[in-house]
Write an enzyme that holds these catalytic residues in place. Structure first.
Site, PDB file in Angstrom:
ATOM      1  N   GLY A   8       6.360   1.712   3.357  1.00 22.81           N
ATOM      2  CA  GLY A   8       6.199   2.189   1.970  1.00 22.81           C
ATOM      3  C   GLY A   8       6.294   3.701   1.895  1.00 22.81           C
ATOM      4  N   GLY A  11       6.975   5.621  -1.429  1.00 24.43           N
ATOM      5  CA  GLY A  11       6.034   5.479  -2.539  1.00 24.43           C
ATOM      6  C   GLY A  11       5.172   6.711  -2.753  1.00 24.43           C
ATOM      7  CD  GLN A  12       0.351   8.150  -6.490  1.00 24.82           C
ATOM      8  OE1 GLN A  12      -0.152   7.029  -6.335  1.00 24.82           O
ATOM      9  NE2 GLN A  12      -0.183   9.073  -7.261  1.00 24.82           N
ATOM     10  CG  ASP A  53      11.287  -6.206   2.181  1.00 23.12           C
ATOM     11  OD1 ASP A  53      10.055  -6.310   2.261  1.00 23.12           O
ATOM     12  OD2 ASP A  53      11.964  -6.703   1.261  1.00 23.12           O
ATOM     13  CE1 TYR A 142      -2.834  -3.244  -5.714  1.00 22.56           C
ATOM     14  CE2 TYR A 142      -4.874  -2.775  -6.870  1.00 22.56           C
ATOM     15  CZ  TYR A 142      -3.894  -2.400  -5.972  1.00 22.56           C
ATOM     16  OH  TYR A 142      -3.979  -1.190  -5.332  1.00 22.56           O
ATOM     17  CE  LYS A 146      -4.090  -3.424  -2.284  1.00 25.00           C
ATOM     18  NZ  LYS A 146      -3.484  -2.794  -1.096  1.00 25.00           N
ATOM     19  CB  ILE A 172      -3.803   8.479  -5.453  1.00 25.98           C
ATOM     20  CG1 ILE A 172      -4.580   7.512  -4.545  1.00 25.98           C
ATOM     21  CG2 ILE A 172      -3.399   9.745  -4.693  1.00 25.98           C
ATOM     22  CD1 ILE A 172      -5.852   8.062  -3.948  1.00 25.98           C
TER      23      ILE A 172
HETATM   24  C1  AKB Z   1      -3.664   0.891  -9.399  1.00 24.03           C
HETATM   25  O1  AKB Z   1      -4.015   1.428 -10.451  1.00 24.03           O
HETATM   26  O2  AKB Z   1      -3.190  -0.241  -9.312  1.00 24.03           O
HETATM   27  C2  AKB Z   1      -3.873   1.678  -8.115  1.00 24.03           C
HETATM   28  C3  AKB Z   1      -5.201   1.359  -7.516  1.00 24.03           C
HETATM   29  C4  AKB Z   1      -6.418   2.003  -8.027  1.00 24.03           C
HETATM   30  O3  AKB Z   1      -5.266   0.572  -6.625  1.00 24.03           O
HETATM   31  N1  AKB Z   1      -3.744   3.068  -8.374  1.00 24.03           N
END
Ligand code: AKB
Length: 320
Positions: A8, A11-12, A53, A142, A146, A172
């Site tokens: 990654g 990415g940011q 990937d 998400y 996690k 972030i």
């Molecule tokens: C998001 O907003 O999905 C991320 C995070 C806080 O995991 N920046």
């Protein structure tokens, strides 16, 4: 010298972490990887780049073997808002991709950094001073990925002795690569809009507190944890880390001190608002402070001044 792979890397976080690791460990020792060609010449030309990937394990394993990688910073992930729009993609990248990377790390004896997130918490979590060890029942794809990822990392540590470490990152804030598809992205967008148009329409409501962190502190967290004395670590994975907690009106007011003509209105996005309301207002990060000396350098005023100085200079050069 350690040899490092960053997944990654476009990415940011990855784009800046790769450059910081190259400064620290030598450019040739840090292999950047991702699915997309790096847009920045600095990232593209300063060291090796491999197009892989993480949902396809064979090429990743080949790269790890060819470069004799010791440490993987596994940053390839789908963020929260995109995860709600595309749950099966989020599962594939965040769970299957992580599983492949952990298996490769086990076979090749690599240490791994794996970021979790404030998204690993949910409405039944205590949302103020959220403890390190607490209820985790998120209601987003998400968040599900996690929490499962945190457990998978703990399992690989205990069962196979793989040295896996990680933090729960808050939002972030950065000025190099924009975040893509997160709930906390407003806290980056507002800076770009303040510089370019002196107005911002926020998709979260006033009073929506979330933990945040400036990129230099996020990079420090990842590297310091990976370099920490393992014998001091009680937790290893998913350390709560935060640097500041604010709601949209607070970052607006702080930027307005520098750009008095800035205005903000609201057009609330119900999906991201619901996600934000299920996340902590402010985490307790005392375990990270005690176990590996976590201590952020940037609070809201200091981060704001630096963001505006950097973005202002880029705007004057016509880069924004
Ligand atoms: C998001 O907003 O999905 C991320 C995070 C806080 O995991 N920046």
């Amino acid at each position: 010298m350690k040899r490092i792979l960053v997944t990654g890397a476009v990415g940011q976080i990855g784009s800046e972490l790769t450059m910081t690791l190259r400064d620290r460990y030598g450019a040739d020792n840090v292999v950047a990887s991702g699915r997309k060609t790096p847009p920045s010449a600095a990232l593209r030309d300063s060291g090796p780049f491999e197009w892989v990937d993480c949902t396809d394990p064979a090429p990743v394993a080949e790269v790890v073997g060819r470069y004799r990688i010791d440490v993987i910073y596994h940053l390839a992930a789908i963020l929260s808002a995109v995860g709600e729009a595309k749950p099966s993609l989020a599962w594939n990248v965040n769970i299957n991709g992580l599983y492949h990377v952990l298996e490769i790390a086990r076979e090749h004896h690599c240490a791994v950094f794996v970021p979790s997130s404030i998204g690993a918490f949910g409405l039944s979590t205590p949302l103020d001073n959220t403890p390190q060890d607490t209820i985790q029942r998120p209601n987003t794809m998400y968040g599900v990925t996690k929490v499962a990822g945190e457990l998978l990392c703990d399992y690989y540590c205990k069962r196979f002795g793989v040295d896996i470490r990680g933090v729960r990152f808050p939002g972030i804030i950065s000025n190099v690569t924009p975040p893509g598809g997160g709930t906390t992205d407003y806290a980056v967008e507002i800076f770009y809009e303040a510089i370019k148009h002196q107005r911002y329409t926020c998709y979260l409501k006033e009073g929506t507190y979330l933990d945040m962190m400036y990129m230099p502190d996020a990079l420090k967290a990842a590297i310091d944890l990976m370099e920490a004395d393992a014998s001091r670590l009680v937790h290893r994975n998913a350390f709560n880390v935060t640097a500041m907690s604010f709601a949209p009106e607070h970052v607006f007011a702080e930027i307005k001190r520098h750009i008095p003509e800035l205005t903000m209105d609201f057009q609330v996005d119900p999906v991201r608002q619901a996600i934000a309301e299920s996340w902590p207002n402010k985490m307790d990060d005392s375990c990270a402070r005690q176990e590996w000396g976590w201590s952020p350098e940037y609070d809201l005023p200091r981060m704001t001044a630096d963001m505006l100085a950097v973005l202002g200079a880029r705007h004057r050069r016509g880069e924004l």
